[in-house]
Design an enzyme around this catalytic site. Sequence first.
Site, short mmCIF file in Angstrom:
data_model
loop_
_atom_site.label_atom_id
_atom_site.label_comp_id
_atom_site.label_asym_id
_atom_site.label_seq_id
_atom_site.Cartn_x
_atom_site.Cartn_y
_atom_site.Cartn_z
N TYR A 177 23.40 28.31 -15.41
CA TYR A 177 22.87 28.85 -14.31
C TYR A 177 23.35 30.71 -14.28
O TYR A 177 22.71 31.21 -13.82
CB TYR A 177 24.11 28.58 -13.46
CG TYR A 177 23.67 27.20 -12.98
CD1 TYR A 177 23.20 27.15 -12.14
CD2 TYR A 177 24.31 26.32 -14.12
CE1 TYR A 177 22.56 25.72 -11.46
CE2 TYR A 177 24.01 24.78 -14.08
CZ TYR A 177 23.37 24.59 -11.82
OH TYR A 177 23.05 23.13 -12.23
N ARG B 92 26.35 31.82 -8.68
CA ARG B 92 26.48 31.11 -7.33
C ARG B 92 24.98 30.70 -6.52
O ARG B 92 24.54 29.97 -6.36
CB ARG B 92 27.79 31.01 -6.80
CG ARG B 92 28.85 30.72 -6.71
CD ARG B 92 29.91 30.77 -5.96
NE ARG B 92 30.68 30.98 -6.33
CZ ARG B 92 32.19 30.26 -5.60
NH1 ARG B 92 32.48 30.43 -4.89
NH2 ARG B 92 33.23 29.90 -6.39
N CYS C 132 13.96 22.66 -11.50
CA CYS C 132 15.53 23.22 -11.48
C CYS C 132 16.07 22.07 -12.21
O CYS C 132 17.21 22.32 -13.12
CB CYS C 132 15.82 22.70 -10.52
SG CYS C 132 15.89 21.51 -9.60
#
Length: 166
Positions: A106, A120, A137
């Site tokens: 991420y 985030r 994803c």
Amino acid sequence: MSETARWATVNTPDGPFTLIADDNDRILASGWVDDPDYLAALIHSRIQPETVRHAPLAELTGAVEAYYAGDHDIVTKIPVRQHSGDFLLHAWDVLRAVDAGEVVTYSEFAERAGNAPAIRAAASACARNAAALFVPCHRVIGKSGKLTGFRYGVDIKRSLLEREAA
């Protein structure tokens, strides 16, 4: 956006895969379900069609079949239409540039999207992605290498990553 979109389901080794497309064959939503209403609810309200009808969508379902036959890049060549703010739209484009067989964390995804501290927001891009597989994803993993956060379950995420790594 047209008032009508079309949907089709194709069987895959990971279960039924349904996709919804607009009149220009752009993917609006997709995933490992056999319920087009579930997917239609994922489409942003600004581009959500009034009705969704069944149609063959041979080129699009053929791309899914080709993916499962080993052409893992084909799905990122199919046009996708999603709606959101600038960061998420850009982040989804960035995801489409992550090659099959490659995974990113991420934090790496946030960096590639041009905002390294926005980890985030990068995670949100994955969570709000309505066009699973076409916007891959599943190629984003936790910093520890753990498979996390996939709408269709970690088992399907693992299957996709193993398929692409083979």
